[in-house]
Design an enzyme around this catalytic site. Structure first.
Site, PDB file in Angstrom:
ATOM      1  N   SER A  19       0.668  -1.362   0.096  1.00  0.00           N
ATOM      2  CA  SER A  19       0.005   0.032  -0.061  1.00  0.00           C
ATOM      3  C   SER A  19       0.918   1.200   0.018  1.00  0.00           C
ATOM      4  CB  SER A  19      -0.956  -0.121   1.173  1.00  0.00           C
ATOM      5  OG  SER A  19      -1.945   0.849   0.967  1.00  0.00           O
ATOM      6  N   ASP A  60      -8.184  -4.308  -6.939  1.00  0.00           N
ATOM      7  CA  ASP A  60      -7.923  -3.297  -6.011  1.00  0.00           C
ATOM      8  C   ASP A  60      -8.739  -1.987  -5.916  1.00  0.00           C
ATOM      9  OD1 ASP A  60      -6.664  -1.725  -3.965  1.00  0.00           O
ATOM     10  OD2 ASP A  60      -4.571  -1.887  -4.718  1.00  0.00           O
ATOM     11  N   HIS A  93      -7.044  -5.418  -2.303  1.00  0.00           N
ATOM     12  CA  HIS A  93      -5.848  -4.542  -1.794  1.00  0.00           C
ATOM     13  C   HIS A  93      -5.034  -5.236  -0.884  1.00  0.00           C
ATOM     14  CE1 HIS A  93      -3.572  -0.874  -1.138  1.00  0.00           C
ATOM     15  NE2 HIS A  93      -3.909  -1.097  -0.007  1.00  0.00           N
TER      16      HIS A  93
END
Length: 422
Positions: A232, A327, A361
């Site tokens: 991330s 995502d 994600h």
């Protein structure tokens, strides 16, 4: 419970968090239909549960490696489905397993379809984050705040810097599991940890440079350069570490961005990248109470934002890029494609790229509960992370193996150097 029904976890009811177990039931009636359930409480006391209905074979046995679930939290043959399909009783909860000292404890049970689900058999699975002999040392030296994990044995071992997040507690999951596979891992949080300021306004590469130097000085670390693993927001930090700091030989980027995001980046007291910012007016609310934020980041390729792009062509080491195609935090696949194109334009072949259809994600070490939505610290609200549970779980299994292979390939060790240090 029935004295004749047996629930077994093979090869053992005690294993590492990232290891599969074979779930088998014996002693049922021929073709009997039962429900298998799994439950676990995370570090905050939130209960996660799953269930699946199975039909025994003619001999009264069920083998999750072979037999399909007929209904429940998933359907079809999914040997570890009871683990990855566990959900909290309330919405928007991410399973919290941060501290490596305590195992992930899962209770499996077999229930009759009739008789109000009477328990026929049960077994407890202890899923440890550290292999026996791995040492865990909290680090508070200079500016560094984190935890150092060291495998048992003389080594030499490759050294890896694990980046997690900029807010909240330090997650030790990846670091402790990698140490259990033969890596010395320093897991750090750059800001917002213990005595560090939480209202941060900038990121400094100097901090990570200090952490890398600390890691290289460890007696058992003899790799020619270190590795970096990120997820991330820390993905763009990892790109900058690889591009500007020496001795970084292998960088794992998972669902990050190709540009420096959210906070300006400094090195030696000078700003080297402005922050690529976001437009919260593009948040899309949903009926679930969680929002879609995939489109809030501004375009890093727009002329006014190009100064935020990280010049990864400067990196001397290798990259492993991994993107979940579903995502919903941002378009990781597009960012990855841009980085691949950028490296190719500069004649670089120092990368591998992995794209996972149906993955969201949070690509983590495998066999933890899938997280469809939870609180986003930048947005300050509940958001959807994307992904289809089965595809996401399969992606985690594949990626975790690839990460270890990648780090071993590019972090060669010098045994002579290790002996000299000792």
């Amino acid at each position: 419970m029935s004295s004749q029904v047996r629930l077994r976890l093979l090869p053992s009811a005690r294993c590492l968090f990232d290891e599969p177990v074979q779930v088998k039931v014996a002693g049922l009636r021929s073709r009997q239909v039962v429900t298998l359930r799994a439950g676990s409480t995370d570090e905050r006391g939130v209960l996660f549960r799953s269930s699946a209905t199975y039909r025994a074979d003619e001999t009264g046995e069920i083998d999750l490696d072979r037999d399909p679930s007929l209904s429940g939290s998933y359907v079809g043959v999914e040997p570890m489905g009871l683990l990855w399909s566990m959900k909290a009783d309330t919405l928007h909860q991410q399973f919290q397993k941060m501290n490596s000292l305590n195992p992930h404890v899962v209770k499996f049970s077999v229930h009759e379809e009739e008789s109000e689900g009477r328990i026929l058999a049960e077994e407890t699975n202890e899923r440890f984050l550290t292999r026996q002999g791995v040492s865990r040392l909290p680090v508070k030296e200079g500016n560094i705040r984190g935890v150092l994990f060291t495998p048992p044995g003389e080594g030499p071992f490759p050294g890896v810097l694990d980046l997690y997040t900029f807010r909240g507690r330090l997650s030790e999951k990846k670091a402790s599991l990698l140490a259990s596979q033969g890596f010395v891992v320093l897991s750090v949080v750059a800001y917002g940890y213990d005595d560090m300021p939480r209202n941060i306004k900038e990121v400094h590469l100097d901090y990570f440079e200090e952490a890398i130097e600390f890691l290289k000085k460890q007696d058992k670390v003899a790799s020619k350069g270190v590795g970096v693993i990120s997820l991330s927001k820390t993905g763009d930090v990892a790109l900058s570490i690889a591009s500007y700091l020496p001795d970084v030989k292998a960088t794992v980027w998972i669902n990050g961005c190709c540009a420096n995001t959210a906070l300006p980046l400094y090195y030696k007291k000078s700003q080297i990248h402005p922050a690529l910012m976001f437009d919260l007016s593009k948040v899309i609310p949903t009926d679930s109470g969680a929002s879609i934020v995939r489109y809030v980041m501004k375009n890093p390729l727009a002329e006014e934002n190009k100064a935020s792009l990280v010049p990864i062509e400067r990196a001397k080491g290798h990259f492993l890029f991994a993107a979940g195609e579903d995502d919903l935090n941002w378009d990781s696949k597009a960012y990855m494609d841009e980085m691949v194109a950028r490296l190719k334009r500069h004649g670089k072949e120092n990368f591998e790229s992995l794209s996972y259809p149906g993955a969201g994600h949070y690509l983590e070490p495998p066999y933890g509960p899938y997280c469809p939505s939870s609180h986003h610290w930048i947005v300050g609200a509940q958001v959807l992370w994307g992904g289809e549970p089965r595809s996401h779980a399969a992606a985690e299994v594949h990626l975790w193996k690839k990460i270890q292979e990648f780090l071993r390939t590019h972090l060669s060790c010098d045994a002579t150097r290790s002996k000299a240090k000792l």
